[in-house]
Design a protein around this motif. Structure first.
Motif, mmCIF file in Angstrom:
data_model
loop_
_atom_site.group_PDB
_atom_site.id
_atom_site.type_symbol
_atom_site.label_atom_id
_atom_site.label_comp_id
_atom_site.label_asym_id
_atom_site.label_seq_id
_atom_site.Cartn_x
_atom_site.Cartn_y
_atom_site.Cartn_z
ATOM 1 N N GLU A 80 -25.242 11.084 22.227
ATOM 2 C CA GLU A 80 -25.326 9.821 24.022
ATOM 3 C C GLU A 80 -26.378 10.682 24.724
ATOM 4 O O GLU A 80 -26.862 10.603 25.752
ATOM 5 C CB GLU A 80 -24.108 10.034 24.166
ATOM 6 N N LEU A 81 -26.714 11.882 24.511
ATOM 7 C CA LEU A 81 -26.895 13.131 25.770
ATOM 8 C C LEU A 81 -28.795 13.048 25.260
ATOM 9 O O LEU A 81 -29.344 13.250 25.838
ATOM 10 C CB LEU A 81 -26.366 14.123 24.967
ATOM 11 N N GLY A 82 -28.834 13.035 24.211
ATOM 12 C CA GLY A 82 -29.587 12.793 23.161
ATOM 13 C C GLY A 82 -31.070 11.723 23.945
ATOM 14 O O GLY A 82 -31.380 11.060 24.370
ATOM 15 N N GLU A 83 -30.294 10.831 23.364
ATOM 16 C CA GLU A 83 -30.453 8.926 23.823
ATOM 17 C C GLU A 83 -30.408 9.491 25.407
ATOM 18 O O GLU A 83 -31.625 8.894 25.764
ATOM 19 C CB GLU A 83 -29.304 8.431 23.392
ATOM 20 N N LEU A 84 -30.096 10.344 26.499
ATOM 21 C CA LEU A 84 -29.865 10.007 27.546
ATOM 22 C C LEU A 84 -31.575 10.418 28.076
ATOM 23 O O LEU A 84 -31.860 10.116 28.687
ATOM 24 C CB LEU A 84 -28.316 10.331 28.581
ATOM 25 N N ARG A 85 -31.291 12.105 28.006
ATOM 26 C CA ARG A 85 -32.524 12.514 27.639
ATOM 27 C C ARG A 85 -33.398 12.636 26.597
ATOM 28 O O ARG A 85 -34.991 13.031 26.866
ATOM 29 C CB ARG A 85 -31.982 13.852 27.246
ATOM 30 N N GLY A 86 -34.212 11.672 25.975
ATOM 31 C CA GLY A 86 -35.171 10.592 25.057
ATOM 32 C C GLY A 86 -35.605 11.973 24.424
ATOM 33 O O GLY A 86 -36.643 12.107 24.089
ATOM 34 N N THR A 87 -34.656 12.396 23.519
ATOM 35 C CA THR A 87 -34.546 14.208 22.622
ATOM 36 C C THR A 87 -33.242 14.351 22.292
ATOM 37 O O THR A 87 -32.670 12.998 21.092
ATOM 38 C CB THR A 87 -35.458 14.871 23.047
ATOM 39 N N SER A 88 -33.690 14.603 20.582
ATOM 40 C CA SER A 88 -32.915 14.702 19.352
ATOM 41 C C SER A 88 -31.634 15.730 20.426
ATOM 42 O O SER A 88 -31.779 16.359 20.843
ATOM 43 C CB SER A 88 -33.153 16.103 18.426
ATOM 44 N N PRO A 89 -30.412 15.067 19.676
ATOM 45 C CA PRO A 89 -29.385 15.499 19.685
ATOM 46 C C PRO A 89 -29.100 16.995 20.248
ATOM 47 O O PRO A 89 -28.556 17.923 20.986
ATOM 48 C CB PRO A 89 -27.922 15.284 19.341
ATOM 49 N N LEU A 90 -29.597 17.962 19.255
ATOM 50 C CA LEU A 90 -29.658 19.619 19.362
ATOM 51 C C LEU A 90 -30.603 19.709 20.131
ATOM 52 O O LEU A 90 -30.821 21.094 21.495
ATOM 53 C CB LEU A 90 -29.898 19.732 18.078
ATOM 54 N N GLU A 91 -31.727 19.673 20.550
ATOM 55 C CA GLU A 91 -32.978 19.762 21.536
ATOM 56 C C GLU A 91 -32.634 19.358 23.007
ATOM 57 O O GLU A 91 -32.528 20.297 23.625
ATOM 58 C CB GLU A 91 -34.065 18.303 21.398
ATOM 59 N N ALA A 92 -31.700 18.343 23.070
ATOM 60 C CA ALA A 92 -30.758 17.601 24.726
ATOM 61 C C ALA A 92 -29.687 19.044 24.534
ATOM 62 O O ALA A 92 -29.392 19.857 25.501
ATOM 63 C CB ALA A 92 -29.658 17.251 24.094
ATOM 64 N N ALA A 93 -28.935 19.780 23.721
ATOM 65 C CA ALA A 93 -27.753 21.097 24.632
ATOM 66 C C ALA A 93 -28.319 22.067 24.200
ATOM 67 O O ALA A 93 -28.276 22.282 25.482
ATOM 68 C CB ALA A 93 -27.038 21.083 22.327
ATOM 69 N N LEU A 94 -29.534 22.044 23.722
ATOM 70 C CA LEU A 94 -30.687 23.621 23.751
ATOM 71 C C LEU A 94 -30.743 23.530 25.430
ATOM 72 O O LEU A 94 -30.751 24.477 25.899
ATOM 73 C CB LEU A 94 -31.067 23.771 22.872
ATOM 74 N N ASP A 95 -31.442 22.245 26.053
ATOM 75 C CA ASP A 95 -31.641 22.333 27.046
ATOM 76 C C ASP A 95 -30.801 22.133 28.465
ATOM 77 O O ASP A 95 -31.616 23.012 28.877
ATOM 78 C CB ASP A 95 -32.705 20.809 26.897
ATOM 79 N N ILE A 96 -29.676 21.649 27.815
ATOM 80 C CA ILE A 96 -29.098 21.326 29.005
ATOM 81 C C ILE A 96 -28.494 22.925 29.374
ATOM 82 O O ILE A 96 -27.938 23.901 30.518
ATOM 83 C CB ILE A 96 -27.936 20.479 28.478
ATOM 84 N N MET A 97 -28.054 23.526 27.756
ATOM 85 C CA MET A 97 -27.605 25.081 28.441
ATOM 86 C C MET A 97 -28.235 26.292 29.133
ATOM 87 O O MET A 97 -28.371 26.755 29.997
ATOM 88 C CB MET A 97 -27.267 25.810 27.132
ATOM 89 N N LEU A 98 -30.216 25.697 28.525
ATOM 90 C CA LEU A 98 -31.447 26.398 29.620
ATOM 91 C C LEU A 98 -30.710 26.280 30.847
ATOM 92 O O LEU A 98 -31.012 26.869 31.801
ATOM 93 C CB LEU A 98 -32.466 26.715 28.885
#
Length: 531
Positions: free
Chosen positions: A363-381
């Motif tokens: 869901e985070l990936g969908e919210l951010r318009g990217t893949s789930p793992l890219e979204a996870a790395l983005d939010i950690m950063l």
């Protein structure tokens, strides 16, 4: 001031059958338990209710929160009267001043952060003294965290400890044991603990055995290589004589169901060899930790600042994604055993990403318009690694089987930030409601023993855990017919039902019909040195 609890279903924490009678309390202490007790200033009619010792949470993450507010209500209102802090090898002390900025970021995903707290307490003695000054609502004991020891002795880098490094770590550990810590903790999936080899662990465990304190361990693997991981830990116990206490014991990944019997065999063999092995467990098929745990260990080397540099670097990020997708031997890959649809964001530190809380990585990936793992790395950063998660990992039949083991006691492993795992509010009532009353996995007296007498004995907590004359009056009054947890994974901040009263050191900390206490009645517990 004296209090008498009459007509109670008395469950004393020993596992023996309950009986009806009275409990007489004067000041902080229990003076008598039985059918004939003295006159009292206050009499409580407990007809239809059970009274038992206060619950001991052997895996708590209230380390920072309790300095800001002594009343940890999610614990008190489920009957917890004693918490054991300093878990997973990552906690508040020791903390040399030079490492405060880096360590705060490393700790944030587990225990949170504070801009107002004075972090300059340096040692375990300084930390415990700080709590003694500010007051605590529950009783608290502390484990010395391996990661803090390693940081003080040799920094945060991914390096193997030399003999001199090991000697320096052992000196720090002795100092902290002398301050009253109840054991040594490690989290071998968390940096910098994950960089330790077997020789380092044996050196530290030899000191713990010398002091008669347990090793409380989040082992290297709870998934694909759990058998190898447990074998390593039990070998350390054989070599050093240390008491091993496995934290939040589980098998991660439905694909690892075939590891169940070998794990049981290892526990049985340890009992046959008379190794001292115990474990705690929270009663759910999902866990909770920092989202950074989905990253391979090398990504964390050098601390959070280095991690953030790598998350911002295209090549390093590509390597992280490759390792997550393909795995590394011996590394617990949360994405592999829980899936991107089984990992949910539970907390962030900024308003900018509050919309991510409660979302799965899909869901985070969908919210951010990217893949789930890219979204996870983005939010950690973006959040400087201060992100919590819930991960769905296991099988209900395993939860019941480990719960029934004689080595087991109950814990919460409760993180307090954001939308926490429901165990933070309801682990103990869940056992009494779901697993005792509804599913009859064990008798009520056995379950209470696993919440009170067993953990007190396991950790050497004196005069607590049992309803006995001469013990401190830490008590829970509850209704066996209604007690249960009420929180869900999406609406977790819900107190349980069926807990009527909680008493800590003879003072009523919670009463379903009363007001909140003004004075914190808990104590900071310090382990006495062997004579």
């Amino acid at each position: 001031m004296s209090i008498r609890i009459d007509n109670a279903h008395i469950i004393d924490g020993t596992g023996t059958p309950a009986h009806t009678g009275s409990v007489f309390i004067e000041g902080q202490m229990i003076l008598s338990v039985g059918r004939e007790t003295p006159e009292a200033d206050t009499v409580i009619d407990a007809r239809g209710k059970a009274v038992c010792p206060g619950f001991i949470d052997t895996h708590s993450h209230s380390d920072l929160a309790i300095l800001e507010d002594p009343f940890i209500w999610p614990k008190i209102r489920q009957g917890v009267t004693t918490e054991i802090l300093g878990q997973d090898g990552i906690s508040m002390a020791p903390l040399p001043s030079a490492y405060i900025p880096a360590w705060r970021k490393n700790l944030a995903g587990l225990d949170g952060d504070s801009e107002t707290l004075d972090w300059t307490y340096e040692t375990t003695d300084g930390y415990l003294s700080r709590m003694e000054s500010s007051g605590v609502g529950t009783n608290v004991a502390y484990l010395v965290p391996h990661g803090n020891i390693r940081m003080e002795a040799m920094g945060l880098d991914d390096t193997t400890a030399s003999e001199a490094d090991r000697e320096a770590m052992c000196a720090v550990l002795r100092r902290e044991f002398d301050a009253g810590a109840f054991g040594l903790s490690t989290g071998l999936i968390y940096p910098p603990c994950t960089y330790a080899d077997k020789a380092e662990m044996e050196a530290l465990c030899s000191v713990a055995a010398e002091y008669g304190r347990p090793l409380v361990i989040h082992q290297r693997s709870e998934a694909d290589t759990i058998v190898e991981s447990m074998t390593e830990v039990l070998d350390i116990a054989r070599t050093t004589g240390v008491h091993v206490h496995f934290s939040h014991f589980k098998i991660c990944g439905k694909n690892n169901a075939d590891k169940f019997q070998p794990v049981i065999d290892l526990l049985d063999r340890a009992r046959e060899e008379k190794l001292t092995v115990t474990l705690d467990q929270y009663p759910y098929v999902a866990g909770s930790t920092m989202l950074g745990a989905i990253l391979p260990p090398w990504a964390h080397a050098g601390g959070t600042e280095k991690l953030l540099e790598r998350l911002a670097d295209t090549d390093a990020r590509a390597r992280m994604l490759h390792d997550i997708e393909h795995g590394l031997h011996g590394w617990d890959n949360f994405v592999a055993f829980a899936g991107v649809d089984g990992i949910f964001v539970t907390s962030v530190k900024t308003e900018a990403n509050q919309d991510a809380v409660g979302k799965s990585l899909v869901e985070l990936g969908e919210l951010r318009g990217t893949s789930p793992l890219e979204a996870a790395l983005d939010i950690m950063l973006a959040e400087e690694n201060a992100v919590g998660m819930v991960d769905f990992y296991g099988l209900e039949e395993h939860v019941k089987a480990f719960m029934s083991r004689p080595e087991m006691n109950v814990c919460t492993d409760g993180l307090l930030g954001g939308t926490p795992h429901p165990r933070t509010y309801g682990a103990f009532p869940r056992v009494l409601g779901k697993y005792v009353r509804e599913e009859q996995v064990m008798p009520l007296e056995t379950a209470v023993q696993k919440m009170t007498g067993t953990p007190a004995t396991t950790f050497g907590i004196e005069k607590r855990g049992f309803l006995k004359p001469g013990h401190y009056a830490d008590l829970v009054l509850f209704d066996p017919e209604t007690i249960r947890d009420t929180g869900t994974y999406t609406d977790s901040r819900q107190h349980p039902v069926g807990v009527d009263m909680v008493m800590i050191n003879g003072s009523i900390a919670y009463d379903i019909n009363g007001s909140a206490p003004v004075t914190a009645s808990g104590c900071v517990l310090r382990m006495k040195q062997p004579q």
